[in-house]
Design an enzyme around this catalytic site. Structure first.
Site, short mmCIF file in Angstrom:
data_model
loop_
_atom_site.label_atom_id
_atom_site.label_comp_id
_atom_site.label_asym_id
_atom_site.label_seq_id
_atom_site.Cartn_x
_atom_site.Cartn_y
_atom_site.Cartn_z
N SER A 125 0.85 -1.19 0.00
CA SER A 125 0.00 0.00 0.00
C SER A 125 0.89 1.24 0.00
O SER A 125 2.10 1.15 0.12
CB SER A 125 -0.90 0.00 1.22
N LYS A 126 0.25 2.37 -0.11
CA LYS A 126 1.00 3.63 -0.15
C LYS A 126 1.91 3.79 1.06
O LYS A 126 2.98 4.37 0.97
CB LYS A 126 0.02 4.81 -0.19
N ARG A 127 1.47 3.25 2.19
CA ARG A 127 2.27 3.35 3.41
C ARG A 127 3.65 2.73 3.22
O ARG A 127 4.60 3.08 3.90
CB ARG A 127 1.59 2.64 4.57
N GLY A 166 5.56 3.01 0.89
CA GLY A 166 6.53 3.90 0.28
C GLY A 166 6.45 4.04 -1.21
O GLY A 166 7.31 4.64 -1.83
#
Length: 464
Positions: A242-244, A246
RNA sequence: GUCCCCUUAGACUAUUGGUUAGGUCACCACCCUUUCAAGGUGGUAGGACGGGUUCGACUCCCGUAGGGGACGCCA
């Protein structure tokens, strides 16, 4: 027959880093065997497909230096799918389903409530001829569903071995939507067969689609390809990237200061090995050593640390000139446009300190602007004290008579501190702070030489 | 929930029944040293668990646990 593989992304988003890895494995397999790498845009979802995403996918693949041999768009092949649908109709393998989306929604909801797995109940497959005629004359919207055959379906997977499904787990899936546009499961089979795809290398999220597709191969009389379902890339939290984590799109990496060589190398290492302890491989080496036999079965965590290490390693391998070019956009974004000669000099100093191209701004921005921002803590320590300030003044004064090359500067500075009964670090730290605003930088004497006498004297006077 | 898949250190992996379980990133220490990097040397750390099979299991089988994926008129 020679090897033919394909990468088949749908243009409903930017190229995902996991998709890039799937593309890479296909690419490596094709090139390794001297085969053909087909790129096929699966844009049958007219509502979600966008040209800009297709552009992003193509651009990302090019950035990674994966070139394709053939290119197709499913939206341009509609008549082909129609033809094969007719054959299935003639053979009685399909039926019209008049269930509305709302009805299906309701069925799904009920199953959910009863905690039972949802499966289309086949209601419309049991329509009497009269009911069917009635619905048709009413001109009701309908989809075409494939009638699943009883029995079991076995996938002989190159990575996992035999995977067996009881066909009772499968439901009659949709071949064409109510607007007549065929769906994924239908198009892939026809395209893969007609394009003579020999090996289907794709993410393991497609395993559950495979038994349906296998039924279609049989129904249409196509020869089955070989399957290799590769493990997915997961994030640090061990769930889907996911975007988390990076960055999920290839363009996040191309724009984030990563080199394509490093990105490729890193992706190749996830879920696969290459027969040696070596970690750094060029595309050519990967091509030579790639084998599906070396693909792992379990999902691999995307480790940003290793990517950064690889990226730094590739950055260090670049020539100064190449690196200078690569770094320019990041400087330009901060309105820094140094001349070539100075840039090259700075590159030489900073090269081994860069993990990402953009680090040049943080690490070496002070070379290109007089607007120095002092590290706060260090400022308190050195420039709010009379002692170091006085020392700095004396140092600056004597420095006026020194030749500005690093050797002379070092000799002078060492003599200076010796005379004062101090250690080299006693002068180096405040001077570095005055010149760079920071406590860390490349070697101080090289920094001074590069900055030049005027700038150095000027900056040494600023803290007063 | 149902089905499918997976399981070697914090992460990526080697090992294809007999190894002191090897390498890389990260981490720690030391060396180098004006700081940071880079480089060098060394180190901490691993076969999920429980049963089998076998002279011998990380490796084969079964179970348990954990994780992942799929369950769309998305691909």
């Amino acid at each position: 027959m020679s090897v033919r593989v394909r990468f088949a992304p749908s243009p409903t988003g930017n190229l995902h880093i996991g998709g890039a890895r799937t593309a890479l494995f296909n690419y490596l397999f094709a090139r390794h065997h001297g085969g053909t790498f087909v790129l096929r845009i699966e844009d049958t979802d007219t509502a979600r497909s966008k040209k800009e995403y297709e552009d992003n996918i193509l651009q990302s693949l090019k950035w990674l230096k994966m070139d394709w041999d053939e290119f197709y768009r499913q939206s341009e092949r509609m008549s082909i799918y129609k033809e094969h649908l007719e054959k299935l109709k003639r053979d009685g393998k399909v039926y019209k389903c008049f269930c509305t989306k709302a009805e299906l929604e309701e069925k799904r909801r009920k199953c959910d409530l009863m905690k039972k797995p949802y499966k289309y109940d086949g209601k419309c497959s049991r329509l009497t001829e009269e009911e069917l005629k009635q619905l048709e004359t009413e001109g009701r919207e309908h989809v075409i569903r494939y009638r699943i055959e009883p029995g079991t379906t076995v996938i002989n997977d190159l990575v996992r071995g035999a995977i067996t499904f009881d066909n009772r787990e499968l439901d009659d899936f949709v071949l064409t939507r109510s607007d007549g546009v065929p769906t994924y499961n239908f198009c892939v089979v026809i395209d893969d067969a007609l394009m003579d795809i020999t090996h289907i290398i794709r993410g393991e999220d497609h395993i559950s689609n495979t038994p349906r597709q296998l039924q279609l191969y049989k129904a249409l009389g196509f020869k089955e390809p070989l399957f290799a379902h590769i493990p997915l890339i997961i994030g640090a939290d061990k769930t889907k990237m996911s975007k988390r984590d990076g960055g999920v799109a290839v363009t996040d990496y191309s724009g984030g200061g990563y080199l394509p060589e490093a990105t490729i190398n890193f992706l190749a290492l996830l879920g696969c090995s290459y027969g040696s302890d070596e970690q750094v491989y060029s595309l050519e080496e990967l091509t030579e050593k790639f084998s599906v036999a070396h693909i792992n079965k379990s999902p691999a965590v995307f480790d940003m640390n290793k990517l950064e290490w690889l990226n730094g390693s590739y950055i260090r391998q670049k020539s100064d000139k190449e690196l200078a070019e690569l770094v320019k956009p990041y400087l330009a974004a901060k309105n820094m446009a140094p001349d070539e000669e100075k840039l090259i000099t700075v590159i030489k100093l900073e090269k081994e300190r860069l993990k990402k191209l953009g680090d040049i701004v943080e690490n070496a921005g002070f070379f290109f602007t007089d607007n120095i921002e002092y590290d706060k803590e260090a400022y308190e320590k050195f420039f709010k004290n009379a002692e170091p300030l006085k020392l700095l003044g004396e140092f600056e004064h004597e420095l006026r008579h020194i030749t500005f090359d690093k050797a002379s500067l070092e000799t002078f500075t060492r003599g200076f501190v010796e005379k004062k009964g101090l250690k080299l670090k006693d002068i180096v730290h405040p001077v570095r702070l005055a010149l760079t605003g920071k406590l860390v930088s490349a070697g101080l004497f090289e920094v001074m030489e590069t900055l030049g006498k005027n700038t150095v004297l000027y900056r040494l006077n600023l803290p007063k």
